[in-house]
Design an enzyme around this catalytic site. Structure first.
Site, PDB file in Angstrom:
ATOM      1  CB  VAL A  11      -0.927  -0.004   1.242  1.00  0.00           C
ATOM      2  CG1 VAL A  11      -1.709   1.284   1.339  1.00  0.00           C
ATOM      3  CG2 VAL A  11      -1.859  -1.189   1.190  1.00  0.00           C
ATOM      4  CG  ASP A  30       9.703  -0.288   5.586  1.00  0.00           C
ATOM      5  OD1 ASP A  30       8.642  -0.501   4.975  1.00  0.00           O
ATOM      6  OD2 ASP A  30      10.136  -1.042   6.476  1.00  0.00           O
ATOM      7  CB  THR A 122      -7.029  -2.702   6.606  1.00  0.00           C
ATOM      8  OG1 THR A 122      -6.918  -2.312   5.240  1.00  0.00           O
ATOM      9  CG2 THR A 122      -8.424  -3.244   6.870  1.00  0.00           C
ATOM     10  CD  GLU A 151      -5.472  -0.967   0.398  1.00  0.00           C
ATOM     11  OE1 GLU A 151      -5.619  -0.885  -0.822  1.00  0.00           O
ATOM     12  OE2 GLU A 151      -5.435  -2.040   1.019  1.00  0.00           O
ATOM     13  CG  PHE A 252     -15.538  -8.912  -6.950  1.00  0.00           C
ATOM     14  CD1 PHE A 252     -15.091  -7.891  -7.790  1.00  0.00           C
ATOM     15  CD2 PHE A 252     -14.647  -9.448  -6.040  1.00  0.00           C
ATOM     16  CE1 PHE A 252     -13.793  -7.418  -7.708  1.00  0.00           C
ATOM     17  CE2 PHE A 252     -13.344  -8.983  -5.949  1.00  0.00           C
ATOM     18  CZ  PHE A 252     -12.915  -7.964  -6.789  1.00  0.00           C
ATOM     19  CG  LEU A 253     -21.899 -11.774  -9.310  1.00  0.00           C
ATOM     20  CD1 LEU A 253     -23.172 -11.519 -10.097  1.00  0.00           C
ATOM     21  CD2 LEU A 253     -22.229 -12.628  -8.077  1.00  0.00           C
ATOM     22  CB  CYS A 263      -7.386  -7.965   1.340  1.00  0.00           C
ATOM     23  SG  CYS A 263      -5.877  -7.147   0.835  1.00  0.00           S
TER      24      CYS A 263
HETATM   25  C1  UGA Z   1      -9.124  -6.755  -2.397  1.00  0.00           C
HETATM   26  C2  UGA Z   1     -10.157  -5.691  -2.820  1.00  0.00           C
HETATM   27  O1  UGA Z   1     -10.693  -6.006  -4.099  1.00  0.00           O
HETATM   28  C3  UGA Z   1      -9.534  -4.302  -2.851  1.00  0.00           C
HETATM   29  O2  UGA Z   1     -10.519  -3.333  -3.129  1.00  0.00           O
HETATM   30  C4  UGA Z   1      -8.918  -4.009  -1.476  1.00  0.00           C
HETATM   31  O3  UGA Z   1      -8.279  -2.759  -1.421  1.00  0.00           O
HETATM   32  C5  UGA Z   1      -7.892  -5.090  -1.150  1.00  0.00           C
HETATM   33  O4  UGA Z   1      -8.553  -6.366  -1.158  1.00  0.00           O
HETATM   34  C6  UGA Z   1      -7.327  -4.790   0.220  1.00  0.00           C
HETATM   35  O5  UGA Z   1      -8.081  -4.827   1.192  1.00  0.00           O
HETATM   36  O6  UGA Z   1      -6.167  -4.389   0.304  1.00  0.00           O
HETATM   37  P1  UGA Z   1      -7.191  -8.132  -3.656  1.00  0.00           P
HETATM   38  O7  UGA Z   1      -7.110  -8.948  -2.404  1.00  0.00           O
HETATM   39  O8  UGA Z   1      -5.934  -7.610  -4.259  1.00  0.00           O
HETATM   40  O9  UGA Z   1      -8.134  -6.823  -3.420  1.00  0.00           O
HETATM   41  O10 UGA Z   1      -7.862  -9.041  -4.764  1.00  0.00           O
HETATM   42  P2  UGA Z   1      -9.286  -9.172  -5.468  1.00  0.00           P
HETATM   43  O11 UGA Z   1      -9.135  -8.869  -6.886  1.00  0.00           O
HETATM   44  O12 UGA Z   1     -10.335  -8.474  -4.728  1.00  0.00           O
HETATM   45  O13 UGA Z   1      -9.516 -10.759  -5.318  1.00  0.00           O
HETATM   46  C7  UGA Z   1      -9.620 -11.387  -4.050  1.00  0.00           C
HETATM   47  C8  UGA Z   1      -9.921 -12.864  -4.203  1.00  0.00           C
HETATM   48  O14 UGA Z   1     -11.233 -13.076  -4.723  1.00  0.00           O
HETATM   49  C9  UGA Z   1      -8.985 -13.585  -5.160  1.00  0.00           C
HETATM   50  O15 UGA Z   1      -8.668 -14.845  -4.624  1.00  0.00           O
HETATM   51  C10 UGA Z   1      -9.812 -13.730  -6.432  1.00  0.00           C
HETATM   52  O16 UGA Z   1      -9.413 -14.822  -7.236  1.00  0.00           O
HETATM   53  C11 UGA Z   1     -11.193 -13.938  -5.843  1.00  0.00           C
HETATM   54  N1  UGA Z   1     -12.289 -13.581  -6.781  1.00  0.00           N
HETATM   55  C12 UGA Z   1     -12.464 -12.277  -7.166  1.00  0.00           C
HETATM   56  C13 UGA Z   1     -13.154 -14.568  -7.222  1.00  0.00           C
HETATM   57  O17 UGA Z   1     -13.027 -15.766  -6.871  1.00  0.00           O
HETATM   58  N2  UGA Z   1     -14.197 -14.214  -8.044  1.00  0.00           N
HETATM   59  C14 UGA Z   1     -14.388 -12.937  -8.459  1.00  0.00           C
HETATM   60  O18 UGA Z   1     -15.364 -12.688  -9.203  1.00  0.00           O
HETATM   61  C15 UGA Z   1     -13.505 -11.953  -8.012  1.00  0.00           C
END
Ligand code: UGA
Length: 431
Positions: A11, A30, A122, A151, A252-253, A263
């Site tokens: 971040v 850091d 966070t 963030e 996200f579906l 996260c």
């Molecule tokens: C997530 C959030 O999307 C960010 O907005 C947030 O800032 C971040 O966490 C955080 O808290 O720092 P991230 O963990 O990088 O981001 O990844 P995502 O793209 O959200 O995916 C998370 C998980 O969900 C992955 O394992 C991904 O494969 C899975 N996923 C995502 C699915 O299985 N299906 C989907 O439709 C979308």
């Protein structure tokens, strides 16, 4: 503006680099002096598309600096971002705040003039109140405001998410820091109404509620996928049909192996422990966590079914170990539980990841391969675990060069009907 990011992890580094790109003077600091030395020698310690170019450009222009002298970095800056980790405490499932508080103590000692202290880590609701309490000495009176600015960066898409945000959330009830923050974010919010000012506590909760909601969406579609598998319906059609409703939205579906990363698993657990502290039952979040952790078992059962319970000495090719594409991060990746479970059932596992990520599994039956080709030759079962582009158009027959092999696609990358008409033994999630 003169800005300092304390904590040069994901971040802090991405945000610091982007703030310098927007014309600010940024110091990323850091306590890890090795990391700072590497950055000063042009080595970016994380994999994030587009980051290296931004870091190099702004470092060369002198707008982005790296320092392990945190006290001096604080003194030189007007806005201090706290960007340190808040890992889950394994015993209590609460976010561990020791790094946040130690930064707060450091800031307390170095408040040489008015500064906005922005918490970007966070943190559970009311952490901002505690940071304020630490800083609040008679000597420091009127010299600071503590605000929250969570963030919303996705790994692999972080630069775009930073420069083209859906929203910028700033939690403060005071005018002075609100004006400063609005000014700071002006270049990326000026054409839209994406700046949202609210109370500090609300901003802290928005972050957790957003991640928990997205995790819920994923778990929901994963459970619908389980149902689809029983009644011969394609879950991709369900996602598409649902997503067309703007109240639901199609993002996200995507059904898959379950959510991972640093996260969603951490933040859903931390939100539950906050709820427990305030004696509130978040039964939906509780169920989502359970549903996601049960997913591994369901996938293993499906693999057993596909392989007719014969995994012993079978060659399984596992494509992609990171928790999603576009990152080299394996934290909480479903691969870390799936791979050992398959080996426990007697399979010989050959895995490959485009990042070259070699995870030490410490088992002779798990072999790292340096290409898809090496991983897939003579395979009995190919498992596509991560949606990397290079897995989206594979010539499976040529790769495997052996009859009757099977493919299990955990990311639904291929057309079911095309694969069937090509006479491939193709299986995927939710059909
Ligand atoms: C997530 C959030 O999307 C960010 O907005 C947030 O800032 C971040 O966490 C955080 O808290 O720092 P991230 O963990 O990088 O981001 O990844 P995502 O793209 O959200 O995916 C998370 C998980 O969900 C992955 O394992 C991904 O494969 C899975 N996923 C995502 C699915 O299985 N299906 C989907 O439709 C979308």
């Amino acid at each position: 503006m003169k800005i300092c990011m304390i904590g040069t992890g994901y971040v802090g580094l991405v945000s610091g680099a982007c703030f310098s790109e927007l014309g600010n003077d940024v110091i990323c600091s850091d306590i890890d002096s090795d990391k700072i030395e590497k950055l000063n020698n042009g080595k970016v310690p994380i994999y994030e598309p587009g980051l290296e170019e931004i870091v190099k450009r702004n470092f060369t222009q002198g707008k982005l600096k790296f320092s392990s002298d945190i006290s001096l970095s604080i003194k030189k800056s007007d806005i201090i971002f706290i960007c340190v980790g808040t890992p889950t405490n394994k015993k209590t499932n609460q976010a561990n705040l020791k790094y946040v508080y130690s930064v707060a103590k450091r800031i307390k000692k170095n408040l040489n003039k008015y500064k906005v202290i922005v918490n970007k880590s966070t943190v559970p609701v009311t952490t901002g109140d505690k940071i304020e309490k630490i800083l609040n000495t008679r000597k420091n009176k009127n010299k600071f405001d503590v605000i929250s600015n969570p963030e919303f960066l996705r790994e692999g898409e972080a630069i775009r998410d930073f420069l083209y945000p859906d929203r910028v959330v700033v939690g403060t009830n005071s005018n002075r820091p609100n004006k400063i923050m609005k000014n700071l974010y002006l270049p990326i919010i000026k054409k839209s109404n994406r700046y949202f000012n609210t109370s500090r506590r609300a901003a802290e909760l928005i972050k957790y509620a957003s991640n928990a909601f997205l995790a819920t969406k994923i778990s929901f579609i994963n459970e619908i996928a389980n149902l689809c598998e029983k009644i011969n319906i394609d879950v991709k059609d369900i996602s598409a049909g649902m997503g067309l409703d703007e109240r639901i939205g199609g993002r996200f579906l995507r059904a898959g192996p379950g959510y991972g990363g640093s996260c969603f698993p951490k933040d859903t657990k931390a939100l539950l422990s906050t709820a427990r502290k305030f004696k509130t039952n978040l039964s939906i979040v509780k169920t989502v966590i359970k549903s996601n952790s049960d997913r591994n078992k369901l996938i293993i059962n499906r693999i057993n079914k596909i392989m007719k319970n014969k995994l012993k000495n079978k060659k399984i090719s596992f494509l992609g170990v990171t928790f999603k594409a576009g990152t080299d991060d394996v934290r909480e990746s479903p691969a870390l539980t799936l791979i050992p479970s398959l080996v426990k059932r007697g399979a010989n596992l050959h895995y490959y990841d485009p990042t070259g990520k070699k995870k030490e599994f410490k088992n002779k039956k798990i072999k790292f391969c340096s290409s898809t080709k090496e991983a897939c030759i003579n395979s009995d079962l190919i498992i596509i675990h991560t949606e990397w582009n290079e897995f989206k158009q594979l010539n499976f027959k040529k790769l495997v060069n052996k009859p009757n092999f099977k493919i299990f696609d955990l990311r639904n990358l291929y057309s079911f009907s095309k694969m069937k008409s090509n006479k491939l033994n193709y299986f995927r999630i939710g059909i």
